[in-house]
Motif scaffolding. Structure first.
Motif, PDB file in Angstrom:
ATOM      1  N   ARG A   1       0.867  -1.182   0.000  1.00 60.73           N
ATOM      2  CA  ARG A   1       0.000   0.000   0.000  1.00 60.73           C
ATOM      3  C   ARG A   1       0.899   1.226   0.000  1.00 60.73           C
ATOM      4  N   GLN A   2       1.036   1.849  -1.154  1.00 59.30           N
ATOM      5  CA  GLN A   2       1.918   3.011  -1.248  1.00 59.30           C
ATOM      6  C   GLN A   2       1.494   4.098  -0.272  1.00 59.30           C
ATOM      7  N   GLU A   3       0.198   4.220  -0.060  1.00 65.88           N
ATOM      8  CA  GLU A   3      -0.303   5.244   0.874  1.00 65.88           C
ATOM      9  C   GLU A   3       0.260   5.029   2.267  1.00 65.88           C
ATOM     10  N   LEU A   4       0.325   3.760   2.709  1.00 66.32           N
ATOM     11  CA  LEU A   4       0.859   3.480   4.042  1.00 66.32           C
ATOM     12  C   LEU A   4       2.353   3.770   4.091  1.00 66.32           C
ATOM     13  N   ALA A   5       3.083   3.374   3.055  1.00 60.24           N
ATOM     14  CA  ALA A   5       4.516   3.662   3.021  1.00 60.24           C
ATOM     15  C   ALA A   5       4.763   5.169   3.081  1.00 60.24           C
ATOM     16  N   ASP A   6       3.972   5.947   2.335  1.00 56.74           N
ATOM     17  CA  ASP A   6       4.126   7.404   2.339  1.00 56.74           C
ATOM     18  C   ASP A   6       3.809   7.978   3.717  1.00 56.74           C
ATOM     19  N   ARG A   7       2.757   7.465   4.347  1.00 57.04           N
ATOM     20  CA  ARG A   7       2.328   8.000   5.650  1.00 57.04           C
ATOM     21  C   ARG A   7       3.366   7.711   6.726  1.00 57.04           C
ATOM     22  N   VAL A   8       3.875   6.482   6.749  1.00 56.10           N
ATOM     23  CA  VAL A   8       4.873   6.119   7.753  1.00 56.10           C
ATOM     24  C   VAL A   8       6.180   6.873   7.485  1.00 56.10           C
ATOM     25  N   GLY A   9       6.550   6.986   6.205  1.00 55.28           N
ATOM     26  CA  GLY A   9       7.756   7.722   5.856  1.00 55.28           C
ATOM     27  C   GLY A   9       7.675   9.182   6.278  1.00 55.28           C
ATOM     28  N   ARG A  10       6.487   9.799   6.076  1.00 55.66           N
ATOM     29  CA  ARG A  10       6.317  11.200   6.505  1.00 55.66           C
ATOM     30  C   ARG A  10       6.431  11.324   8.015  1.00 55.66           C
ATOM     31  N   ALA A  11       5.826  10.382   8.736  1.00 51.28           N
ATOM     32  CA  ALA A  11       5.875  10.443  10.198  1.00 51.28           C
ATOM     33  C   ALA A  11       7.315  10.354  10.698  1.00 51.28           C
ATOM     34  N   LEU A  12       8.086   9.447  10.122  1.00 51.05           N
ATOM     35  CA  LEU A  12       9.474   9.275  10.527  1.00 51.05           C
ATOM     36  C   LEU A  12      10.389  10.361   9.983  1.00 51.05           C
ATOM     37  N   GLY A  13       9.956  10.991   8.909  1.00 48.18           N
ATOM     38  CA  GLY A  13      10.856  11.894   8.213  1.00 48.18           C
ATOM     39  C   GLY A  13      11.922  11.139   7.456  1.00 48.18           C
ATOM     40  N   VAL A  14      11.556   9.962   6.921  1.00 50.14           N
ATOM     41  CA  VAL A  14      12.529   9.109   6.228  1.00 50.14           C
ATOM     42  C   VAL A  14      11.908   8.569   4.951  1.00 50.14           C
ATOM     43  N   ARG A  15      12.489   8.922   3.817  1.00 50.07           N
ATOM     44  CA  ARG A  15      12.141   8.291   2.553  1.00 50.07           C
ATOM     45  C   ARG A  15      13.371   7.806   1.809  1.00 50.07           C
ATOM     46  N   SER A  16      14.546   8.225   2.306  1.00 48.08           N
ATOM     47  CA  SER A  16      15.804   7.786   1.706  1.00 48.08           C
ATOM     48  C   SER A  16      16.866   7.762   2.787  1.00 48.08           C
ATOM     49  N   ALA A  17      17.981   7.120   2.495  1.00 54.21           N
ATOM     50  CA  ALA A  17      19.077   7.076   3.461  1.00 54.21           C
ATOM     51  C   ALA A  17      19.578   8.478   3.789  1.00 54.21           C
ATOM     52  N   GLU A  18      19.482   9.365   2.828  1.00 56.46           N
ATOM     53  CA  GLU A  18      19.928  10.745   3.034  1.00 56.46           C
ATOM     54  C   GLU A  18      19.206  11.395   4.217  1.00 56.46           C
ATOM     55  N   ASP A  19      17.946  11.052   4.400  1.00 59.79           N
ATOM     56  CA  ASP A  19      17.157  11.665   5.474  1.00 59.79           C
ATOM     57  C   ASP A  19      17.635  11.253   6.860  1.00 59.79           C
ATOM     58  N   LEU A  20      18.382  10.156   6.953  1.00 62.53           N
ATOM     59  CA  LEU A  20      18.830   9.668   8.260  1.00 62.53           C
ATOM     60  C   LEU A  20      20.135  10.304   8.720  1.00 62.53           C
ATOM     61  N   TYR A  21      20.905  10.828   7.805  1.00 66.60           N
ATOM     62  CA  TYR A  21      22.226  11.321   8.174  1.00 66.60           C
ATOM     63  C   TYR A  21      22.157  12.490   9.150  1.00 66.60           C
ATOM     64  N   GLY A  22      21.116  13.296   9.053  1.00 66.54           N
ATOM     65  CA  GLY A  22      21.028  14.481   9.906  1.00 66.54           C
ATOM     66  C   GLY A  22      20.292  14.258  11.212  1.00 66.54           C
ATOM     67  N   LYS A  23      19.848  13.055  11.467  1.00 68.05           N
ATOM     68  CA  LYS A  23      19.103  12.792  12.691  1.00 68.05           C
ATOM     69  C   LYS A  23      20.050  12.549  13.863  1.00 68.05           C
ATOM     70  N   ARG A  24      19.475  12.591  15.056  1.00 65.66           N
ATOM     71  CA  ARG A  24      20.269  12.369  16.273  1.00 65.66           C
ATOM     72  C   ARG A  24      20.408  10.860  16.493  1.00 65.66           C
ATOM     73  N   VAL A  25      21.407  10.311  15.858  1.00 67.72           N
ATOM     74  CA  VAL A  25      21.618   8.861  15.866  1.00 67.72           C
ATOM     75  C   VAL A  25      22.537   8.494  17.026  1.00 67.72           C
ATOM     76  N   ARG A  26      22.067   7.586  17.865  1.00 64.44           N
ATOM     77  CA  ARG A  26      22.880   7.106  18.978  1.00 64.44           C
ATOM     78  C   ARG A  26      23.614   5.824  18.624  1.00 64.44           C
ATOM     79  N   GLN A  27      22.999   4.998  17.755  1.00 66.35           N
ATOM     80  CA  GLN A  27      23.688   3.769  17.355  1.00 66.35           C
ATOM     81  C   GLN A  27      23.258   3.360  15.955  1.00 66.35           C
ATOM     82  N   VAL A  28      24.241   3.114  15.110  1.00 64.93           N
ATOM     83  CA  VAL A  28      24.012   2.604  13.773  1.00 64.93           C
ATOM     84  C   VAL A  28      25.088   1.555  13.498  1.00 64.93           C
ATOM     85  N   SER A  29      24.704   0.464  12.840  1.00 68.95           N
ATOM     86  CA  SER A  29      25.631  -0.617  12.541  1.00 68.95           C
ATOM     87  C   SER A  29      25.758  -0.809  11.044  1.00 68.95           C
TER      88      SER A  29
END
Length: 389
Positions: A37-65
Motif C-alpha cells: 500500500r503506497q499510501e501506508l509507506a508514504d504516511r509512515v515515511g512522513r511520520a518518521l521523516g525518512v524516505r531515503s538514506a539521506e534523510d537519516l544522516y542528519g538525525k540524532r543517531v545514537r547507534q548505527v551498525s
C-alpha cells in the motif's frame, strides 16, 4: 525531509484486520503479511521523516551498525560512528539504525498499541544496499516491519528446534548453554524446508513472531522500518513477583561465600514458604470498589507492595506506597499525621497474607481512634498495601 508531528496510526496497518483483532489473534502467534500500500509507506515515511538514506544522516543517531559479509560466508555487523554512515552506505554497505532519538515517540506509540511497557518497544530502520542479506537466525522478540521503499525478500519458518527462545541465535554460532535446556533435535544448519517466502514492496506489512526463523535479501536499494516488541514472559512475571517477596526478608539479601551448600536446606524451606505466599490477587489486581471500611471488614496484607516514609517533621509525614505490577509499577503518595507513622510501619511489616481488621490495628496502636483506624485502612487499601479478604 522533516518529520511530521503525527504518529503512525496503527489501526489500519493490518487491514482487513483491525488493531485489536491483530493483537488478539496474530501478534506473537503466527506470521501475517499484507498487500503493498503506497499510501501506508508514504504516511509512515512522513511520520518518521525518512524516505531515503539521506534523510537519516542528519538525525540524532545514537547507534548505527554496518552489515557486511565475512570471508567465511557469514554475515557480520559492527557499530560505526554515525558521522561515517554516509561513506559506508555510498560504499555499498547496508546500514541498520538501531537508536535514533527522533524515533522514540513512535516507539512509545507502538508500546501502547501492542500492550508492552514503554521500554519494551523499539523503532529501527534498515537501509539495505543491493545484495544486502541477513543470515538465517531467530530472535527473542516479535517483529513488525513495513517496507518504505524498494523491495526486500523474507523467508520465514516456524521454529521447532528452540520454540519460544529466550535469546537470539544463528546457525553459524554454537548453541548457548541455556538454550540447550529447551532445544530439541540436532542443531540446524539452514532454514527449515517449510519456510515461506514473502516479497515486500512499499506499504507491505509483515509480522514475524518471536522465535521464528528468518533470513532476508535485497536485489535493490531497500528501506524498511522495524517495530521490535520485547514480549512479557510468564517466567519473568512470576520470577519478579517471587523476588519482590523474598527481598522483604534480610536473609535473602545476605551475601553467600560458603560454597559447601550447608545453608541450602534452610533456604529451600524459606523459599517454599515464600512461593506459598504468592497470591494471584496481587499479580492481576482488579479495579478497586469504593467501599467504606466498616469495623467488621477483614483485610490481608497484600504482596507486591511496600510503604516507605519519604519525609517527616513534628506534625506530618509524607509516605509512599509502591505497588509492583506486570507491565507497570505505580507509586502513590499521601501526607499523613505523624501519629499514624507507627501503625503504618506495623502494617508494612506484616507478613504477606496476614489477615487483619480494625480491631487488630487498634490493638497494635492503642492511641488511634476507631475513625483514624478506618481511615488509615481505607488509605492503605486504595494504595494497594492491603486488600479485602
Amino acid at each position: 525531509m522533516t518529520a511530521a508531528t503525527t504518529g503512525f496510526g496503527f489501526d489500519d496497518w493490518f487491514a482487513p484486520l483491525g488493531l485489536a483483532e491483530f493483537n488478539r489473534d496474530v501478534l506473537g502467534r503466527r506470521t501475517m503479511v499484507t498487500e503493498p500500500r503506497q499510501e501506508l509507506a508514504d504516511r509512515v515515511g512522513r511520520a518518521l521523516g525518512v524516505r531515503s538514506a539521506e534523510d537519516l544522516y542528519g538525525k540524532r543517531v545514537r547507534q548505527v551498525s554496518a552489515w557486511f559479509p565475512r570471508l567465511d560466508g557469514a554475515i557480520s555487523s559492527a557499530v560505526i560512528q554515525p558521522d561515517t554512515a554516509r561513506r559506508f552506505y555510498e560504499g555499498g554497505t547496508t546500514l541498520f539504525y538501531q537508536e535514533v532519538a527522533e524515533f522514540e515517540p513512535f516507539a512509545r506509540e507502538a508500546a501502547e498499541a501492542f500492550g508492552v511497557s514503554a521500554k519494551s518497544a523499539k523503532c529501527q530502520v534498515f537501509c539495505n544496499r543491493p545484495g544486502g542479506v541477513t543470515a538465517v537466525h531467530f530472535d527473542p522478540i516479535d517483529v513488525i516491519t513495513v517496507q518504505l521503499s524498494g523491495r526486500k525478500t523474507w523467508r520465514v519458518a516456524p521454529n521447532s528446534f528452540a520454540p519460544a527462545p529466550l535469546e537470539g541465535w544463528s546457525t553459524k554460532e554454537p548453541v548457548p548453554p541455556v538454550m540447550r535446556i529447551y532445544s530439541e533435535g540436532p542443531r540446524p544448519t539452514e532454514i527449515p524446508a517449510d519456510a515461506r517466502e514473502y516479497i515486500l514492496e512499499p506499504g507491505a506489512v509483515l509480522h514475524v513472531p518471536r522465535g521464528y526463523w528468518h533470513e532476508t535479501s535485497s536485489d535493490q536499494d531497500s528501506i524498511s522500518i522495524h517495530i521490535l516488541l520485547i514480549p512479557p514472559l510468564r517466567l519473568d512475571f512470576l520470577l519478579a513477583s517471587l523476588r519482590n517477596e523474598l527481598l522483604r526478608e534480610s536473609y535473602w539479601r545476605e551475601s553467600v561465600y560458603d560454597t559447601d551448600g550447608a545453608w541450602l536446606p534452610a533456604a529451600r524451606d524459606s523459599f517454599a514458604a515464600a512461593v506459598g505466599r504468592i497470591d494471584t490477587a496481587d499479580l492481576a489486581r482488579p479495579l478497586l470498589e469504593d467501599l467504606p471500611v466498616q469495623p467488621e471488614a477483614t483485610f490481608v496484607r497484600a504482596g507486591q507492595a511496600c510503604l516507605t516514609v519519604d519525609e517527616a517533621d513534628d506534625a506530618t509525614a509524607r509516605i509512599s506506597v509502591t505497588a509492583f505490577g506486570f507491565r507497570e509499577t505505580n507509586t502513590s503518595t499521601a501526607r499523613i499525621d505523624c501519629r499514624l507513622l507507627p501503625p503504618c510501619r506495623w502494617l508494612n511489616d506484616l507478613a504477606t497474607g496476614t489477615r487483619l481488621d480494625v480491631a487488630d490495628l487498634l490493638a497494635a496502636s492503642p492511641d488511634l481512634s476507631k475513625a483514624d483506624a478506618q481511615d488509615l485502612l481505607g488509605l492503605c487499601e486504595r494504595t494497594r498495601l492491603i486488600r479485602r479478604a
